[in-house]
Enzyme design. Structure first.
Site, PDB file in Angstrom:
ATOM      1  N   ARG A  42       0.818  -1.214   0.000  1.00 13.06           N
ATOM      2  CA  ARG A  42       0.000   0.000   0.000  1.00 13.06           C
ATOM      3  C   ARG A  42       0.852   1.265   0.000  1.00 13.06           C
ATOM      4  O   ARG A  42       0.433   2.304  -0.507  1.00 13.06           O
ATOM      5  CB  ARG A  42      -0.933   0.009   1.219  1.00 13.06           C
ATOM      6  N   LYS A 204     -20.334 -15.360   2.648  1.00 18.30           N
ATOM      7  CA  LYS A 204     -21.749 -15.224   3.004  1.00 18.30           C
ATOM      8  C   LYS A 204     -22.624 -14.579   1.951  1.00 18.30           C
ATOM      9  O   LYS A 204     -22.246 -13.585   1.341  1.00 18.30           O
ATOM     10  CB  LYS A 204     -21.859 -14.355   4.265  1.00 18.30           C
ATOM     11  N   GLY A 357     -11.161  -8.020  -0.581  1.00 19.17           N
ATOM     12  CA  GLY A 357      -9.902  -8.230   0.129  1.00 19.17           C
ATOM     13  C   GLY A 357      -9.347  -9.627  -0.057  1.00 19.17           C
ATOM     14  O   GLY A 357      -8.177  -9.813  -0.439  1.00 19.17           O
ATOM     15  N   GLY A 380     -14.405  -3.421   0.526  1.00 21.96           N
ATOM     16  CA  GLY A 380     -15.758  -2.869   0.632  1.00 21.96           C
ATOM     17  C   GLY A 380     -16.020  -1.768  -0.385  1.00 21.96           C
ATOM     18  O   GLY A 380     -17.104  -1.698  -0.972  1.00 21.96           O
TER      19      GLY A 380
HETATM   20  P1  ADP Z   1     -13.767 -11.071  -0.272  1.00 22.47           P
HETATM   21  O1  ADP Z   1     -12.927 -10.566   0.868  1.00 22.47           O
HETATM   22  O2  ADP Z   1     -12.954 -11.302  -1.519  1.00 22.47           O
HETATM   23  O3  ADP Z   1     -14.979 -10.239  -0.515  1.00 22.47           O
HETATM   24  P2  ADP Z   1     -15.151 -12.945   1.436  1.00 22.47           P
HETATM   25  O4  ADP Z   1     -14.630 -12.240   2.624  1.00 22.47           O
HETATM   26  O5  ADP Z   1     -16.604 -12.843   1.125  1.00 22.47           O
HETATM   27  O6  ADP Z   1     -14.291 -12.552   0.128  1.00 22.47           O
HETATM   28  O7  ADP Z   1     -14.898 -14.515   1.576  1.00 22.47           O
HETATM   29  C1  ADP Z   1     -13.629 -15.085   1.783  1.00 22.47           C
HETATM   30  C2  ADP Z   1     -13.686 -16.232   2.726  1.00 22.47           C
HETATM   31  O8  ADP Z   1     -14.643 -17.205   2.337  1.00 22.47           O
HETATM   32  C3  ADP Z   1     -12.364 -16.941   2.788  1.00 22.47           C
HETATM   33  O9  ADP Z   1     -11.830 -16.825   4.080  1.00 22.47           O
HETATM   34  C4  ADP Z   1     -12.691 -18.391   2.448  1.00 22.47           C
HETATM   35  O10 ADP Z   1     -11.979 -19.337   3.239  1.00 22.47           O
HETATM   36  C5  ADP Z   1     -14.177 -18.476   2.741  1.00 22.47           C
HETATM   37  N1  ADP Z   1     -14.817 -19.568   2.004  1.00 22.47           N
HETATM   38  C6  ADP Z   1     -14.872 -19.717   0.671  1.00 22.47           C
HETATM   39  N2  ADP Z   1     -15.494 -20.859   0.347  1.00 22.47           N
HETATM   40  C7  ADP Z   1     -15.850 -21.475   1.493  1.00 22.47           C
HETATM   41  C8  ADP Z   1     -16.524 -22.702   1.839  1.00 22.47           C
HETATM   42  N3  ADP Z   1     -16.976 -23.525   0.889  1.00 22.47           N
HETATM   43  N4  ADP Z   1     -16.704 -22.965   3.159  1.00 22.47           N
HETATM   44  C9  ADP Z   1     -16.260 -22.141   4.107  1.00 22.47           C
HETATM   45  N5  ADP Z   1     -15.622 -20.976   3.859  1.00 22.47           N
HETATM   46  C10 ADP Z   1     -15.418 -20.649   2.572  1.00 22.47           C
HETATM   47 MG    MG Z   2     -13.141 -10.808   3.017  1.00 25.99          MG
END
Ligand code: ADP
Ligand code: MG
Length: 399
Positions: A42, A204, A357, A380
């Site tokens: 960063r 989620k 992230g 975000g």
């Molecule tokens: P981003 O930060 O890119 O928006 P998220 O924070 O929504 O992504 O999701 C990332 C997390 O989701 C990771 O820590 C990953 O381990 C978890 N994850 C992905 N697939 C699964 C799964 N099938 N079961 C449990 N956790 C999962």
């Molecule tokens: Mg995340």
């Protein structure tokens, strides 16, 4: 580069001999104990903006937050190690004030000569920063003649240094990090080349339902993976065993799938998944989604799904990807995510943008970050942007 809505790029600002406040995102990880900066990406990202300002004789005042001091002076969250790292990277002195605002800050700023750099202490040591307090914003504004925002990652927050202070400064513009983010993410909202495919995954449905809804109107098809896919599969009546599912989001998922049919959009869900007894199981097994055992957890997408998603992504001409396809932090569950990253990297005809992230971390881990069109530095913030929301930190830069 020309930015939308008359937003100026830093190059267009008359900075010679002027005090220029640059909001940067130096919220970097520090090593426990030694306080060494463990990832300086960063800081490096802002060097082009700072070098441009230095070459043109600006007097630079840097502002950033670090961690969550919640409006209190927390010495363990001092920007000292960050100022040190910046000085090393840019090859000149960086004088750090001992507070975000006040006599000490004013002194450091007034001592600046053309081409020199000062840094204010952690802005979130003062409660006025996150509260977007007017008096605090005016104090920050009094340290500069020109405002530059190069911190896309905090642009979705209306804080004093990202929004409040800007109206008290004469000239304003976007640094190169911010300008590149605005440039690429704006393209996703306009007339894109089609097919436009969004790949969504991660933890989620509840985190991402607004993004899903907004994208449904813009894209031609959606590709879903990660834990989020389990909720959709269960919503379709499949048994997903011990997989992570948001039971309370089943109606939301069902409703979403119905809307997609109405809008004639294709939603691709996994046809097979990699299952195991838990995260630490090192022997993933591929099963069809209608054959997941009662004791099994789906932790990645399966090979059939990878093939299907790869085909969809090969035909795409615009791709937005957010959210890993599985628990990519563990090697045995990373294949789906790495394969999707590879599919984006291989598609040289498409505009490929990655946001989020964990998604950014995943593509970096796969060594493919420089093979896609753009990896957003904001988690975000990039999600809010692709939803078409007006981010306060960007709105503030408009004339
Ligand atoms: P981003 O930060 O890119 O928006 P998220 O924070 O929504 O992504 O999701 C990332 C997390 O989701 C990771 O820590 C990953 O381990 C978890 N994850 C992905 N697939 C699964 C799964 N099938 N079961 C449990 N956790 C999962
Ligand atoms: Mg995340």
């Amino acid at each position: 580069m020309s930015l939308p809505h008359g937003i100026k790029s830093v190059e267009q600002l008359p900075v010679e001999g002027k005090r220029v406040f640059v909001r940067v995102d130096y919220n970097v990880p520090l090593e426990k104990g030694t306080k060494r900066v463990t990832d300086d990406a960063r800081i490096r990202a802002t060097l082009p903006t700072l070098k441009n300002l230095i070459e043109r004789g600006a007097r630079i005042v840097l502002g950033s937050h670090l961690g969550r001091p919640d409006g209190q002076v927390k010495p363990e969250l001092s920007l000292e190690p960050v100022a040190h790292k910046l000085a090393e990277l840019i090859g000149q002195e960086v004088s750090l004030a001992d507070e975000p605002v006040g006599d000490g800050a004013r002194k450091v700023v007034s001592d600046l000569r053309d081409g020199q750099i000062a840094m204010l202490e952690n802005l979130r040591w003062n409660p006025g920063e996150e509260a977007n307090d007017e008096a605090f914003a005016r104090q920050l504004a009094s340290y500069c003649d020109i405002y530059v925002n190069d911190a896309f990652g905090t642009a979705h927050r209306a804080h004093a240094s990202t929004a409040g202070m800007v109206k008290f400064v004469g000239e304003k513009g976007a640094g190169f990090v911010m300008a590149k983010e605005i440039d690429f993410l704006t393209r996703l909202l306009g007339n894109v080349d089609r097919p436009y495919v969004a790949v969504l995954g991660g933890a989620k449905v509840s985190d991402k339902i607004e993004v899903l809804d907004a994208l449904l109107d813009r894209v031609d098809s959606l590709v879903i993976g990660g834990a989020m896919a389990n909720t959709f599969l269960e919503a379709q009546g499949k048994n997903v065993g011990k997989s992570k599912v948001e039971k309370d989001k089943l109606p939301v998922a069902r409703n979403f799938l119905r809307k997609a049919v109405e809008k004639k959009k294709t939603v691709h869900l996994p046809t097979d998944v990699m299952v195991g007894s838990g995260l630490d199981d090192t022997n993933p097994v591929a099963v069809r989604v209608d054959q997941i055992g009662g004791e099994q957890m789906a932790l990645d997408i399966g090979p059939g799904t990878v093939e299907l998603y790869r085909r969809v992504l090969t035909e795409a001409r615009t791709v937005f990807w957010n959210g890993p396809m599985g628990v990519f932090e563990k090697k045995q569950w990373a294949n789906g995510t790495v394969s999707i990253a590879q599919a984006l990297a291989d598609n040289k005809l498409a505009l490929t943008v990655v946001g989020g992230g964990d998604s950014a971390a995943a593509i970096a881990q796969a060594g493919l970050a420089d093979k896609v069109s753009h990896v957003s530095t904001g988690g975000g913030a990039s999600l809010e942007f692709v939803q078409g929301l007006d981010l306060p930190g960007i709105a503030a830069l408009r004339p």
